[in-house]
Design a protein around this motif. Sequence first.
Motif, PDB file in Angstrom:
ATOM      1  N   ALA A  88       0.632  -1.165  -0.121  1.00 11.85           N
ATOM      2  CA  ALA A  88       0.078  -0.197  -0.027  1.00 11.85           C
ATOM      3  C   ALA A  88       0.878   1.159  -0.298  1.00 11.85           C
ATOM      4  N   SER A  89       2.302   1.128  -0.298  1.00 12.16           N
ATOM      5  CA  SER A  89       2.993   2.252  -0.072  1.00 12.16           C
ATOM      6  C   SER A  89       2.547   3.238  -1.647  1.00 12.16           C
ATOM      7  N   ALA A  90       2.351   4.423  -1.635  1.00  8.95           N
ATOM      8  CA  ALA A  90       2.624   5.687  -2.807  1.00  8.95           C
ATOM      9  C   ALA A  90       3.125   6.649  -2.582  1.00  8.95           C
ATOM     10  N   GLU A  91       3.808   6.312  -3.939  1.00  7.20           N
ATOM     11  CA  GLU A  91       5.142   7.979  -4.141  1.00  7.20           C
ATOM     12  C   GLU A  91       4.401   9.438  -4.635  1.00  7.20           C
ATOM     13  N   GLU A  92       4.624   9.728  -4.262  1.00 11.08           N
ATOM     14  CA  GLU A  92       4.048  11.928  -4.825  1.00 11.08           C
ATOM     15  C   GLU A  92       3.992  11.679  -6.190  1.00 11.08           C
ATOM     16  N   ALA A  93       3.902  11.606  -6.757  1.00 11.23           N
ATOM     17  CA  ALA A  93       3.911  12.256  -8.441  1.00 11.23           C
ATOM     18  C   ALA A  93       3.342  13.768  -8.432  1.00 11.23           C
ATOM     19  N   GLY A  94       3.262  14.974  -7.543  1.00 14.68           N
ATOM     20  CA  GLY A  94       3.189  15.988  -7.860  1.00 14.68           C
ATOM     21  C   GLY A  94       1.920  16.676  -7.596  1.00 14.68           C
ATOM     22  N   PHE A  95       1.180  17.843  -7.445  1.00 17.35           N
ATOM     23  CA  PHE A  95       0.141  18.260  -7.559  1.00 17.35           C
ATOM     24  C   PHE A  95      -0.053  19.490  -8.422  1.00 17.35           C
ATOM     25  N   VAL A  96      -1.353  19.930  -8.655  1.00 17.21           N
ATOM     26  CA  VAL A  96      -1.779  20.448  -9.900  1.00 17.21           C
ATOM     27  C   VAL A  96      -2.209  21.208  -8.894  1.00 17.21           C
ATOM     28  N   ASP A  97      -2.303  23.047  -8.995  1.00 19.62           N
ATOM     29  CA  ASP A  97      -2.472  24.239  -7.912  1.00 19.62           C
ATOM     30  C   ASP A  97      -3.630  24.804  -9.182  1.00 19.62           C
ATOM     31  N   LEU A 106      -1.188  14.511  -6.395  1.00 23.48           N
ATOM     32  CA  LEU A 106      -1.227  13.264  -7.282  1.00 23.48           C
ATOM     33  C   LEU A 106      -0.384  12.129  -6.802  1.00 23.48           C
ATOM     34  N   GLN A 107      -0.261  10.897  -6.050  1.00 19.14           N
ATOM     35  CA  GLN A 107       0.267   9.662  -6.574  1.00 19.14           C
ATOM     36  C   GLN A 107       0.280   9.135  -6.360  1.00 19.14           C
ATOM     37  N   ARG A 108       1.350   7.947  -6.121  1.00 18.75           N
ATOM     38  CA  ARG A 108       1.218   6.788  -7.640  1.00 18.75           C
ATOM     39  C   ARG A 108       1.751   5.387  -6.984  1.00 18.75           C
ATOM     40  N   SER A 109       1.417   4.188  -7.088  1.00 23.52           N
ATOM     41  CA  SER A 109       1.273   3.126  -6.125  1.00 23.52           C
ATOM     42  C   SER A 109       2.291   1.782  -7.040  1.00 23.52           C
ATOM     43  N   MET A 110       2.287   0.867  -6.602  1.00 24.71           N
ATOM     44  CA  MET A 110       2.248  -0.554  -7.323  1.00 24.71           C
ATOM     45  C   MET A 110       0.915  -1.372  -7.527  1.00 24.71           C
ATOM     46  N   ALA A 111       0.167  -2.018  -8.648  1.00 22.66           N
ATOM     47  CA  ALA A 111      -0.659  -2.825  -8.478  1.00 22.66           C
ATOM     48  C   ALA A 111      -0.686  -4.061  -7.855  1.00 22.66           C
ATOM     49  N   GLY A 112      -0.332  -4.765  -6.817  1.00 22.15           N
ATOM     50  CA  GLY A 112      -0.280  -6.101  -6.250  1.00 22.15           C
ATOM     51  C   GLY A 112       1.625  -6.144  -6.733  1.00 22.15           C
ATOM     52  N   LEU A 113       1.853  -7.018  -7.292  1.00 23.20           N
ATOM     53  CA  LEU A 113       3.240  -7.697  -7.302  1.00 23.20           C
ATOM     54  C   LEU A 113       3.199  -7.850  -8.588  1.00 23.20           C
ATOM     55  N   TRP A 120      -3.358   7.750  -7.686  1.00 23.05           N
ATOM     56  CA  TRP A 120      -5.045   8.296  -6.458  1.00 23.05           C
ATOM     57  C   TRP A 120      -4.751   9.802  -7.344  1.00 23.05           C
ATOM     58  N   LEU A 121      -5.975  10.336  -6.427  1.00 21.73           N
ATOM     59  CA  LEU A 121      -6.300  11.663  -7.108  1.00 21.73           C
ATOM     60  C   LEU A 121      -7.051  11.959  -5.610  1.00 21.73           C
ATOM     61  N   SER A 122      -5.830  13.432  -5.177  1.00 19.94           N
ATOM     62  CA  SER A 122      -7.138  13.428  -3.662  1.00 19.94           C
ATOM     63  C   SER A 122      -7.624  14.776  -4.265  1.00 19.94           C
ATOM     64  N   VAL A 123      -8.035  15.672  -3.555  1.00 20.78           N
ATOM     65  CA  VAL A 123      -8.537  17.764  -3.334  1.00 20.78           C
ATOM     66  C   VAL A 123      -8.215  17.661  -2.606  1.00 20.78           C
ATOM     67  N   ARG A 124      -6.961  18.853  -2.251  1.00 18.52           N
ATOM     68  CA  ARG A 124      -6.897  19.604  -1.141  1.00 18.52           C
ATOM     69  C   ARG A 124      -7.308  20.419  -0.419  1.00 18.52           C
ATOM     70  N   ARG A 125      -7.729  20.794   0.786  1.00 18.65           N
ATOM     71  CA  ARG A 125      -8.298  22.672   0.891  1.00 18.65           C
ATOM     72  C   ARG A 125      -7.010  22.874   1.812  1.00 18.65           C
ATOM     73  N   ASP A 126      -5.993  24.132   1.638  1.00 24.08           N
ATOM     74  CA  ASP A 126      -5.282  24.255   2.322  1.00 24.08           C
ATOM     75  C   ASP A 126      -5.630  24.799   3.654  1.00 24.08           C
ATOM     76  N   GLY A 127      -5.157  24.999   4.749  1.00 24.61           N
ATOM     77  CA  GLY A 127      -5.353  25.936   5.622  1.00 24.61           C
ATOM     78  C   GLY A 127      -5.332  25.627   7.184  1.00 24.61           C
TER      79      GLY A 127
END
Length: 188
Positions: A88-97, A106-113, A120-127
């Motif tokens: 389940a480890s994921a590496e950072e692939a960057g941010f889109v402002d 944006l995060q990237r990980s391996m799918a199983g073996l 993986w994409l997620s929305v972040r609200r900085d505060g």
Amino acid sequence: MSPRSLVLPAASLCAGGLAALVYFHDSDLVLLREHLDHPFALGVLACLLMASAAVRLRRMWLRVVIIALAGLGASAALYGGWIALMFASAEEAGFVDGPAPYRIRLQRSMAGLGPDTVMWLSVRRDGGLLSREWELGCFNDDVPDNAFDSVTWTGPRSVEIRVADGRTFPVPLEAASGRPRATVTLNC
């Protein structure tokens, strides 16, 4: 019993409770996600604190039982953490402002073996300490047409995700919080 002798068992129960809470409840707060989202490490800490508390017990048989159970629990938590880290480890692939205070992570990980990767994409609200993050989408490239291509902001409260074959997925965000109203998953 003196109040001082109850400190280690109480700390062990707190660490174990925090481990269970983090494992079973997913928080939107970035501070909790990035710094306290370690249920296996908290489980090992709880077991070590309980073993330390058992050293002071007068009854030898009870001391041996508690230390043995704490050792088994710590071993199980270490093994579970190792397996979770491996798959389940994921590496950072960057941010889109986006429009302030939003951005897409944006995060990237391996799918199983296999050789497949998952984006993986997620929305972040900085505060500051109250920054929040919500899942936006997940894309597995085992089918080449479903591989993630790009994500763009189409407005102050809308995002468009594009996959390799040219399909687009518009995702509106809630006006008040910025939480996505829908998520997009392909082969995840």
